[in-house]
Design a protein around this motif. Structure first.
Motif, mmCIF file in Angstrom:
data_model
loop_
_atom_site.group_PDB
_atom_site.id
_atom_site.type_symbol
_atom_site.label_atom_id
_atom_site.label_comp_id
_atom_site.label_asym_id
_atom_site.label_seq_id
_atom_site.Cartn_x
_atom_site.Cartn_y
_atom_site.Cartn_z
ATOM 1 N N ASP A 265 15.158 9.398 -23.512
ATOM 2 C CA ASP A 265 15.374 9.810 -25.074
ATOM 3 C C ASP A 265 15.716 11.417 -24.916
ATOM 4 O O ASP A 265 16.616 11.651 -25.673
ATOM 5 C CB ASP A 265 14.251 9.445 -25.943
ATOM 6 C CG ASP A 265 12.994 9.949 -25.666
ATOM 7 O OD1 ASP A 265 12.469 10.201 -24.487
ATOM 8 O OD2 ASP A 265 12.342 10.243 -26.788
ATOM 9 N N GLY A 268 19.193 11.825 -23.250
ATOM 10 C CA GLY A 268 19.989 11.269 -24.148
ATOM 11 C C GLY A 268 20.516 12.158 -25.241
ATOM 12 O O GLY A 268 21.825 12.608 -25.393
ATOM 13 N N LEU A 306 25.536 5.300 -22.427
ATOM 14 C CA LEU A 306 23.949 5.355 -23.007
ATOM 15 C C LEU A 306 23.836 4.039 -23.831
ATOM 16 O O LEU A 306 22.834 3.655 -23.828
ATOM 17 C CB LEU A 306 23.968 6.652 -24.052
ATOM 18 C CG LEU A 306 24.244 7.887 -23.537
ATOM 19 C CD1 LEU A 306 24.010 9.027 -24.637
ATOM 20 C CD2 LEU A 306 23.012 8.038 -22.293
ATOM 21 N N LEU A 307 24.774 3.288 -24.182
ATOM 22 C CA LEU A 307 24.353 2.066 -25.183
ATOM 23 C C LEU A 307 25.083 1.117 -24.274
ATOM 24 O O LEU A 307 24.835 -0.232 -24.837
ATOM 25 C CB LEU A 307 25.187 2.143 -26.425
ATOM 26 C CG LEU A 307 24.657 3.255 -27.280
ATOM 27 C CD1 LEU A 307 25.674 3.491 -28.543
ATOM 28 C CD2 LEU A 307 23.287 3.274 -27.653
ATOM 29 N N LEU A 437 19.613 7.066 -31.648
ATOM 30 C CA LEU A 437 19.626 6.514 -30.221
ATOM 31 C C LEU A 437 18.130 5.950 -30.186
ATOM 32 O O LEU A 437 17.906 4.897 -29.529
ATOM 33 C CB LEU A 437 19.767 7.631 -29.089
ATOM 34 C CG LEU A 437 21.029 8.111 -28.887
ATOM 35 C CD1 LEU A 437 21.187 9.008 -27.803
ATOM 36 C CD2 LEU A 437 21.923 6.707 -28.469
ATOM 37 N N THR A 438 17.116 6.696 -30.930
ATOM 38 C CA THR A 438 15.778 6.128 -30.750
ATOM 39 C C THR A 438 15.267 5.626 -31.962
ATOM 40 O O THR A 438 13.963 5.080 -31.973
ATOM 41 C CB THR A 438 14.938 7.245 -30.101
ATOM 42 O OG1 THR A 438 14.967 8.595 -31.102
ATOM 43 C CG2 THR A 438 15.123 7.599 -28.793
ATOM 44 N N ASN A 441 17.065 1.324 -32.410
ATOM 45 C CA ASN A 441 18.261 1.158 -31.779
ATOM 46 C C ASN A 441 17.896 0.435 -30.292
ATOM 47 O O ASN A 441 17.707 0.982 -29.299
ATOM 48 C CB ASN A 441 18.983 2.492 -31.520
ATOM 49 C CG ASN A 441 20.498 2.199 -30.901
ATOM 50 O OD1 ASN A 441 20.690 0.968 -30.334
ATOM 51 N ND2 ASN A 441 21.109 3.267 -30.838
ATOM 52 N N PHE A 444 19.957 1.358 -26.665
ATOM 53 C CA PHE A 444 19.627 2.531 -25.841
ATOM 54 C C PHE A 444 18.608 2.200 -24.705
ATOM 55 O O PHE A 444 18.867 2.505 -23.653
ATOM 56 C CB PHE A 444 19.165 3.429 -26.872
ATOM 57 C CG PHE A 444 18.712 5.000 -26.227
ATOM 58 C CD1 PHE A 444 19.876 5.627 -25.545
ATOM 59 C CD2 PHE A 444 17.726 5.363 -25.932
ATOM 60 C CE1 PHE A 444 19.738 6.686 -24.839
ATOM 61 C CE2 PHE A 444 17.393 6.801 -25.471
ATOM 62 C CZ PHE A 444 18.501 7.270 -24.889
#
Lengths: 661, 440
Positions: A265, A268, A306-307, A437-438, A441, A444
């Motif tokens: 994380d 990212g 990233l996704l 992102l965290t 989600n 991720f």
């Protein structure tokens, strides 16, 4: 020729997908009261199954991803039930009252499809389908206990599938196979003879786990991952186009991040916020900087890497087959990055961010315009602190840019991008995206878990790795969900994930299918070790090791091979004639072998048998079998450079060397 | 073999013989599958000899070309678009005005206007029209080119039996298809040799530092180890890798044939400056040299969701000229009777024109054209309604099409594939009938 649609869609036939579990939240709009009630009694989602092929073939051109006439989307059962502007179009169990069924009748008004009559057998098929259609509770994934170890969960869930599908797994790999495989996967090179021998001679029953721990602690492992993720993040085609003045810093950042096991994380965050706080983080800015202010490219790259989602096609329309990826998501992603601007500071290249603007208008193919918002795939919309900002003023910044940014530029005047410091807005869209992102989600963690799985096992739990959408269901949905959750709750610890996969049973299988398996089982069962083609980086290092060089890394060799062997995480292994011609007739490869320390060393060995053993161990990390010895004896002549060189060539060009198995 | 370098080996003639013996040892042993000597003198040989003279050129119009701007114009209707239709050499038959040269040789072309298929997305459509059958996992049906390579190809041919000329590596879904499994259950040796991007094949010459004998001996050794790995592991990756090496020698001997520079400039001018035309010309010369199947692709330019008319105004005249030249040149060389030329994509395009002035995918009613190899020149088969929305006469699907192509090329369309441990598959399933009207 004009290349108009950047679509990248693949549609798999339902029958080619072994398992399809898909849960999509239903927005409880426009549902008939009974259905709404049914959905609200403990059911947030319905299990979908597939919409009938007759509907896909005849209706979704106007009621699908590209267009949704009358507001109606017929790509999924949920959206058909939800209906369009007027009412629900589909009532499961009740064809006569389903609008969808009414309008296809002969003489119906309105009539669908326009100017066309569906044949009676298709109408009957739809009637049967609607009659039998039931809203069933969602196929909830039942996940194993969170307290279990990842290795145990991997072993349990993968072997459960073997049992369920009556598949015989391959036997466990022997030590010689394992030591080669683990070096290639963790260091990106084959083991030296000394490394392999020391492992084979070790009698500790825990030696495999110990080796995994030892290799994942090494600098070489960090360097290997840095090169893998360099290609993941910037891809080969992109890398080829660029002049890499600042790439060393970028690679240094990746090496440092993997060496210190920086939480994923954090990585990212480093990449998308790109405002380094320490020297080691400096290179992370390169990920965005290298896109040269192309916000669309930043958005699609962030989404893919990233996704795990390809979003290009949603630039012009909603995704044709993965309904959850909408056009507004594409423009939302772009909006997170469209205030960004490459600048140069005394500390190096940086990405500034404006505090205002960046409101795109976009239109779908029907010309319906919309305004971009900071929207995520989860459909959550991030509010902008202070509301919509259209005028750039210094008070919107915590570190303000120079005065020139705020006034209208004079004729022929250019914006100064050499700045004494990096402007930072009080509300940063990139910062907001990094937080998302965290923040609940799942994409991720799922994306990186799937990618690491693919790196180690040769195929993602979702395959291909960057198409993690509803059209590409996971082969082992529970496993992916459990591993992703475990990864989140254990501090996004990449090293822990890699070690656990490496210690699992599926990873350590042999690559020969079980004798009782008949035709080899589908790759998606992971019932044997899959062949993994060596990346250009791994091939380059392995050649260096095999050919007797002290240092495995050689930039020139790597760059040369990257042109010929560009694939990494390819959907299929597809060797080209260019590659085999390069190996056969290319002066480069010929010279590489002819002038190697290995060839000089081999010419000093007098015994034919010793020579054969030496070559097999050096190149293939194993002993030859009797048949191979026999053939080799008839070919090799000790001390004869030519015969030795050709023998070495033949082993280096075998699939056994080309593949990690 | 040149004089051995005394510093490098013992110099004994024994050394030379030694390698040759090695080769002989191998060919008598486990890897003698390439031997075709057994075919001579058998009745089957006559059949093979007859077939080997047939060739096929597929002009692959990937993306899905519009039937309205080509073979099935609907002028003066709401769906027809801005282009007129023109009369052809066949009284009563009209083509789009974008095809004047084809109109002048309509008596040599066979046109099918009633293709009716089910796949309406590219990946599905490309698979359907390249393989002739909907997918049946886990089995992968070989593409048309792979079947023709197997059926028409010669084991000892210097040219690859399946050549894919593909100047544009891109093509969205087509790009994905290209990376996939062309040869299916026939095995990687029947996958195409793809020549793209450049007009030359790099690294095609044997190195000066290695003798011909050594070159062959080391490849035989490589193959021995490679096949062993492939068989032990039932590895499809190894199979592809080995098959790609199998091509090397053949390609080395014919690499010069892929060099466009050797073709006279006047000839090249006839085909226009574009990559599609130049590769169609190259296909012609390769057929002249004996290649059984050449597929010419060019990315995916026919997928005109946007600005259909503008794009087709450029693309169709190019196609018109290519079909015209190819037909004429093959006829001039006496090759048209044995060479089947096919121009088709994976589906047609919609009658209705979307808001972006494009046409979308349309498998319900679309057209294609063929020429040569005994196909009935001047035949126009099938018809669509006033708006081109439906087939009104003689609908044909991919199975009928494949049966037609196989029959024209002298291959039994209903013969079984000989496969161990597989269900029974045929060249074309369901006993689908060929399109009789265009087979003379």
């Amino acid at each position: 020729m004009i290349r108009i649609f950047p679509c990248y869609t693949r549609r798999e036939k339902a029958s080619s997908i072994p398992i399809r579990i898909q849960t999509i939240p239903v927005k409880p709009l426009l549902l008939t009261p009974i259905l709404t009630a049914a959905l609200l009694i403990g059911l947030v989602t319905v299990s979908t199954g597939q919409i009938h092929p007759v509907i896909i073939d005849n209706c979704t051109k106007c009621h699908g991803g590209v267009k949704q006439k009358g507001g109606l989307d017929l790509r999924t059962i949920e959206s058909a039930i939800e209906g369009g502007d007027t009412d629900t179009s589909l009532i499961p169990g009740d064809p006569e009252n389903s609008l969808l069924y009414q309008v296809i009748q002969v003489d119906s008004d309105p009539h669908m499809p326009p100017k066309k009559q569906l044949p009676p057998e298709e109408i009957t098929a739809l009637k049967t389908w609607i009659t039998d259609l039931k809203i069933t509770p969602p196929a909830e994934l039942v996940l194993p206990d969170p307290g279990m170890t990842p290795t145990k969960v991997i072993n349990d869930l993968v072997s459960k599938k073997w049992r369920d599908e009556h598949i015989a797994p391959a036997r466990p790999s022997d030590d010689a196979t394992f030591v080669r495989r683990i070096h290639l996967d963790l260091l990106g090179r084959i083991p030296t003879v000394a490394e392999a021998q020391s492992f084979l001679r070790n009698s500790d029953p825990k030696k495999r786990n110990l080796l995994v721990d030892q290799l994942t602690n090494s600098d070489e492992h960090a360097d290997h991952l840095a090169h893998v993720f360099n290609v993941v993040f910037l891809d080969r085609a992109h890398l080829r186009k660029r002049n890499h003045d600042h790439r060393k810093l970028w690679l240094d950042y990746l090496r440092w991040a993997f060496k210190t096991n920086r939480p994923w994380d954090q990585i990212g965050r480093d990449l998308v916020v790109a405002r380094p706080k320490s020297d080691q983080e400096r290179g992370a800015s390169w990920f965005i900087y290298d896109q040269l202010d192309d916000h669309s490219q930043i958005a699609t790259r962030v989404s893919r890497t990233l996704l795990g989602k390809q979003v290009q096609c949603a630039q012009c329309h909603d995704h044709p087959v993965a309904p959850e990826i909408e056009q507004r998501h594409y423009w939302g992603l772009v909006a997170f990055f469209n205030r960004s601007l490459n600048v140069k500071t005394p500390h190096g290249p940086r990405i500034a961010e404006r505090a205002s603007g960046g409101y795109d208008k976009f239109a779908n193919l029907e010309g319906k315009a919309d305004q971009s918002q900071l929207i995520l795939y989860s459909n959550e919309i991030i509010p902008e602190t202070g509301g919509k900002q259209t005028k750039d003023t210094a008070d919107l910044y915590s570190v303000a840019p120079p005065e020139q940014w705020f006034r209208k530029l004079k004729k022929d005047e250019k914006l100064k991008k050499d700045l004494p410091n990096l402007p930072v807005p009080k509300f940063s869209r990139r910062e907001a995206f990094a937080r998302s992102l965290t923040n609940e989600n799942p994409d991720f963690a799922r994306a990186i878990v799937n990618r690491i799985w693919a790196l180690m096992l040769g195929r993602g739990l979702v395959h291909p790795v960057d198409l993690m959408d509803s059209a590409h269901p996971a082969s082992h949905p529970e496993l992916l969900a459990w591993l992703a959750r475990d990864f989140e709750t254990n501090g996004y610890n990449l090293r822990r994930l890699i070690r656990n996969i490496a210690k699992s049973k599926p990873y350590q299988l042999d690559s020969r299918p079980a004798p009782s398996a008949g035709q080899p089982p589908l790759d998606s069962y992971f019932a044997r070790a899959l062949d993994k083609p060596l990346s250009a980086e791994a091939l380059s290092r392995s050649l260096r090791v095999a050919l007797g060089h002290e240092k495995a890394n050689d930039k020139d060799l790597r760059n040369q091979l990257a042109k010929i062997f560009p694939d990494l995480f390819a959907e299929n292994f597809s060797p080209t004639v260019q590659q085999t011609m390069f190996l056969t007739n290319g002066p480069f490869f010929d010279k590489l072998v002819a002038e190697s320390p290995l060839l000089a060393r081999l010419q000093t060995i007098e015994s034919p048998l010793a020579l054969i053993h030496e070559i097999f161990q050096t190149i293939l990390s194993r002993e030859p079998d009797p048949g191979e010895i026999k053939h080799s004896l008839s070919f090799l002549k000790p001390k004869d450079k030519s015969s030795i060189q050709q023998f070495v060539w033949a082993l280096l060009t075998t699939p056994e060397f080309r593949l990690n198995h | 073999m040149p004089a051995p370098d005394p510093a490098q080996n013992c110099g004994s003639p024994d050394h030379n013989i030694h390698r040759r013996r090695f080769l002989q040892g191998l060919s008598a042993g486990a890897i003698s599958s390439m031997s075709f000597a057994g075919l001579f003198g058998s009745p089957a040989f006559a059949e093979i000899a007859k077939k080997k003279q047939k060739h096929c050129i597929l002009l692959w119009l990937c993306g899905g070309p519009s039937q309205f701007e080509t073979w099935d114009p609907k002028p003066n209707t709401t769906v027809g678009g801005p282009f007129k239709s023109i009369p052809t050499k066949i009284p009563g038959t009209h083509f789009s005005e974008l095809l004047p040269k084809c109109a002048s040789i309509a008596d040599k072309l066979a046109v099918v206007r009633s293709m009716h298929t089910k796949a309406k997305e590219h990946t599905e459509g490309i698979n359907l029209l390249q393989r002739g059958h909907a997918p049946r996992p886990p089995f992968t049906r070989p593409t048309m080119g792979s079947v023709l390579a197997q059926q028409l190809g010669q084991l000892d041919s210097k040219l690859p039996n399946f050549i894919l000329l593909d100047p544009c590596p891109e093509g969205n879904e087509f790009k994905g298809f290209k990376a996939g499994n062309w040869a299916g259950w026939l095995g990687a040796e029947y996958s195409p040799v793809r020549v793209g991007g450049e007009f030359k094949i790099p690294d095609a010459n044997r190195l000066d530092s290695i003798t011909e004998d050594d070159h062959e001996a080391r490849e035989a050794l490589r193959k021995f180890f490679g096949k062993k790995y492939e068989n032990d592991r039932k590895s499809s990756a190894a199979s592809s890798w080995n098959a790609t090496f199998e091509r090397v020698n053949g390609l080395m001997s014919c690499a010069h044939l892929f060099d466009l520079e050797r073709i006279p400039q006047a000839d090249r001018d006839h085909y226009g400056p574009g990559a599609f035309g130049q590769h169609a010309l190259l296909a012609r010369t390769l057929v002249e040299e004996g290649a059984p199947f050449v597929m010419v692709a060019n990315g995916m330019p026919w997928d005109t969701h946007v600005f259909n008319h503008e794009v087709y105004q450029m693309a169709v005249p190019d196609l018109d000229n290519i079909i015209f030249q190819l037909t004429k040149d093959l006829e001039d060389r006496g090759l048209l009777d044995d060479t089947l030329v096919i121009a088709m994509g994976e589906f047609g395009r919609t009658p209705w024109i979307n808001q972006a002035r494009g046409r979308d995918h349309f498998p319900d009613a679309w057209s294609l054209a063929m020429a040569g190899c005994g196909v009935q020149g001047g035949a126009v088969v099938g018809a669509t309604d006033k708006y081109g929305a439906e087939v009104t006469e003689d609908p044909f699907n991919e199975e009928n099409l494949f049966a037609t192509i196989f029959t024209a090329l002298g291959i039994d369309p209903h013969a079984e594939f000989k496969l161990d441990g597989f269900p029974t598959f045929h060249h074309v399933e369901n006993k689908a009938a060929p399109i009789k009207q265009i087979l003379s």
